[in-house]
Design a protein around this motif. Structure first.
Motif, PDB file in Angstrom:
ATOM      1  N   ARG A 143       0.830  -1.211   0.000  1.00 11.57           N
ATOM      2  CA  ARG A 143       0.000   0.000   0.000  1.00 11.57           C
ATOM      3  C   ARG A 143       0.861   1.256   0.000  1.00 11.57           C
ATOM      4  N   GLN A 144       1.945   1.214   0.734  1.00 12.52           N
ATOM      5  CA  GLN A 144       2.849   2.366   0.773  1.00 12.52           C
ATOM      6  C   GLN A 144       3.476   2.588  -0.607  1.00 12.52           C
ATOM      7  N   GLN A 145       3.886   1.519  -1.276  1.00 11.47           N
ATOM      8  CA  GLN A 145       4.440   1.649  -2.619  1.00 11.47           C
ATOM      9  C   GLN A 145       3.400   2.206  -3.586  1.00 11.47           C
ATOM     10  N   LEU A 146       2.160   1.773  -3.436  1.00  7.54           N
ATOM     11  CA  LEU A 146       1.088   2.281  -4.280  1.00  7.54           C
ATOM     12  C   LEU A 146       0.898   3.782  -4.056  1.00  7.54           C
ATOM     13  N   GLN A 147       0.882   4.195  -2.809  1.00  7.27           N
ATOM     14  CA  GLN A 147       0.724   5.621  -2.502  1.00  7.27           C
ATOM     15  C   GLN A 147       1.855   6.441  -3.110  1.00  7.27           C
ATOM     16  N   GLN A 148       3.063   5.927  -3.022  1.00  6.99           N
ATOM     17  CA  GLN A 148       4.199   6.635  -3.596  1.00  6.99           C
ATOM     18  C   GLN A 148       4.084   6.703  -5.117  1.00  6.99           C
ATOM     19  N   ALA A 149       3.671   5.616  -5.735  1.00  6.35           N
ATOM     20  CA  ALA A 149       3.524   5.591  -7.195  1.00  6.35           C
ATOM     21  C   ALA A 149       2.435   6.571  -7.643  1.00  6.35           C
ATOM     22  N   VAL A 150       1.325   6.597  -6.916  1.00  3.09           N
ATOM     23  CA  VAL A 150       0.237   7.519  -7.252  1.00  3.09           C
ATOM     24  C   VAL A 150       0.700   8.959  -7.079  1.00  3.09           C
ATOM     25  N   ALA A 151       1.399   9.244  -5.985  1.00  3.31           N
ATOM     26  CA  ALA A 151       1.889  10.606  -5.746  1.00  3.31           C
ATOM     27  C   ALA A 151       2.852  11.037  -6.852  1.00  3.31           C
ATOM     28  N   GLN A 152       3.726  10.140  -7.240  1.00  2.00           N
ATOM     29  CA  GLN A 152       4.684  10.469  -8.296  1.00  2.00           C
ATOM     30  C   GLN A 152       3.957  10.671  -9.634  1.00  2.00           C
ATOM     31  N   HIS A 153       2.960   9.852  -9.909  1.00  2.00           N
ATOM     32  CA  HIS A 153       2.178   9.992 -11.133  1.00  2.00           C
ATOM     33  C   HIS A 153       1.474  11.353 -11.164  1.00  2.00           C
ATOM     34  N   GLN A 154       0.875  11.727 -10.055  1.00  2.41           N
ATOM     35  CA  GLN A 154       0.186  13.016  -9.976  1.00  2.41           C
ATOM     36  C   GLN A 154       1.169  14.167 -10.151  1.00  2.41           C
ATOM     37  N   GLN A 155       2.331  14.028  -9.562  1.00  2.00           N
ATOM     38  CA  GLN A 155       3.350  15.063  -9.683  1.00  2.00           C
ATOM     39  C   GLN A 155       3.807  15.203 -11.139  1.00  2.00           C
ATOM     40  N   LEU A 156       4.005  14.091 -11.819  1.00  2.00           N
ATOM     41  CA  LEU A 156       4.394  14.144 -13.230  1.00  2.00           C
ATOM     42  C   LEU A 156       3.296  14.765 -14.092  1.00  2.00           C
ATOM     43  N   GLN A 157       2.042  14.448 -13.798  1.00  2.00           N
ATOM     44  CA  GLN A 157       0.929  15.037 -14.546  1.00  2.00           C
ATOM     45  C   GLN A 157       0.881  16.552 -14.341  1.00  2.00           C
ATOM     46  N   SER A 196       1.214  -1.642  -9.215  1.00  2.00           N
ATOM     47  CA  SER A 196       1.170  -1.522  -7.749  1.00  2.00           C
ATOM     48  C   SER A 196      -0.225  -1.836  -7.222  1.00  2.00           C
ATOM     49  N   GLU A 197      -1.253  -1.404  -7.947  1.00  2.00           N
ATOM     50  CA  GLU A 197      -2.629  -1.708  -7.536  1.00  2.00           C
ATOM     51  C   GLU A 197      -2.887  -3.214  -7.574  1.00  2.00           C
ATOM     52  N   LYS A 198      -2.387  -3.875  -8.607  1.00  2.00           N
ATOM     53  CA  LYS A 198      -2.546  -5.328  -8.706  1.00  2.00           C
ATOM     54  C   LYS A 198      -1.798  -6.032  -7.578  1.00  2.00           C
ATOM     55  N   ALA A 199      -0.615  -5.533  -7.259  1.00  4.29           N
ATOM     56  CA  ALA A 199       0.171  -6.138  -6.170  1.00  4.29           C
ATOM     57  C   ALA A 199      -0.569  -5.996  -4.845  1.00  4.29           C
ATOM     58  N   VAL A 200      -1.156  -4.827  -4.610  1.00  8.73           N
ATOM     59  CA  VAL A 200      -1.924  -4.622  -3.374  1.00  8.73           C
ATOM     60  C   VAL A 200      -3.097  -5.587  -3.335  1.00  8.73           C
TER      61      VAL A 200
END
Length: 149
Positions: A29-43, A91-95
């Motif tokens: 879940r922590q990795q997912l949150q980081q991936a989502v945050a990074q995705h939002q930042q890139l957008q 990451s979502e699939k892993a969670v």
């Protein structure tokens, strides 16, 4: 020396497995949150860069070289955003996989605990019946002694 019930050993092992799975779920879940945050930042960065390009074109104008550089950077940035989106999906699939494993491990632990509780209840009932039988026998003997007197 107390003999440990094998069912208790199995429950302890299931509990340990559940604890490990809980930690893994937290990490996923922590990795997912980081991936989502990074995705939002890139957008956001892509949007800001496109805004900068529009303002540059509308304002004082841009040289052809600057325009080409901006456009090629935006294309490259879109590719990075898309790649990061794939990382978010993975990451979502892993969670979800770890979550399913956690549910199975929790059900297994609950099953062992239920079996242990049923066994304890059955043993308590059996003990109660033995005690009642002893009390009945004692009462019968006392009654027979009184009759003799």
């Amino acid at each position: 020396m107390k003999v440990n019930n094998p069912m208790n050993l199995l429950r302890d092992m299931a509990e340990e497995t559940l604890t490990e799975t809980t930690r893994a779920l937290g990490g996923a879940r922590q990795q997912l949150q980081q991936a989502v945050a990074q995705h939002q930042q890139l957008q956001r960065y892509e949007q800001e860069y496109q805004q900068s390009l529009r303002q540059g074109m509308m304002g004082s104008g841009m040289s052809v070289a600057d325009l080409v550089n901006h456009q090629s950077f935006i294309v490259a940035l879109k590719q990075v955003v898309k790649k990061q989106e794939g990382h978010v999906n993975a990451s979502e699939k892993a969670v979800e996989q770890v979550k399913q494993s956690w549910v199975q491990n929790k059900q297994r632990l609950n099953a062992f605990e239920t079996l242990i509780a049923r066994r304890a209840s059955a043993q308590a009932l059996e003990q109660s019946r033995r005690e009642q039988k002893l009390m009945d026998e004692f009462a019968q003997r006392v009654g027979q002694k009184r009759e003799r007197l």
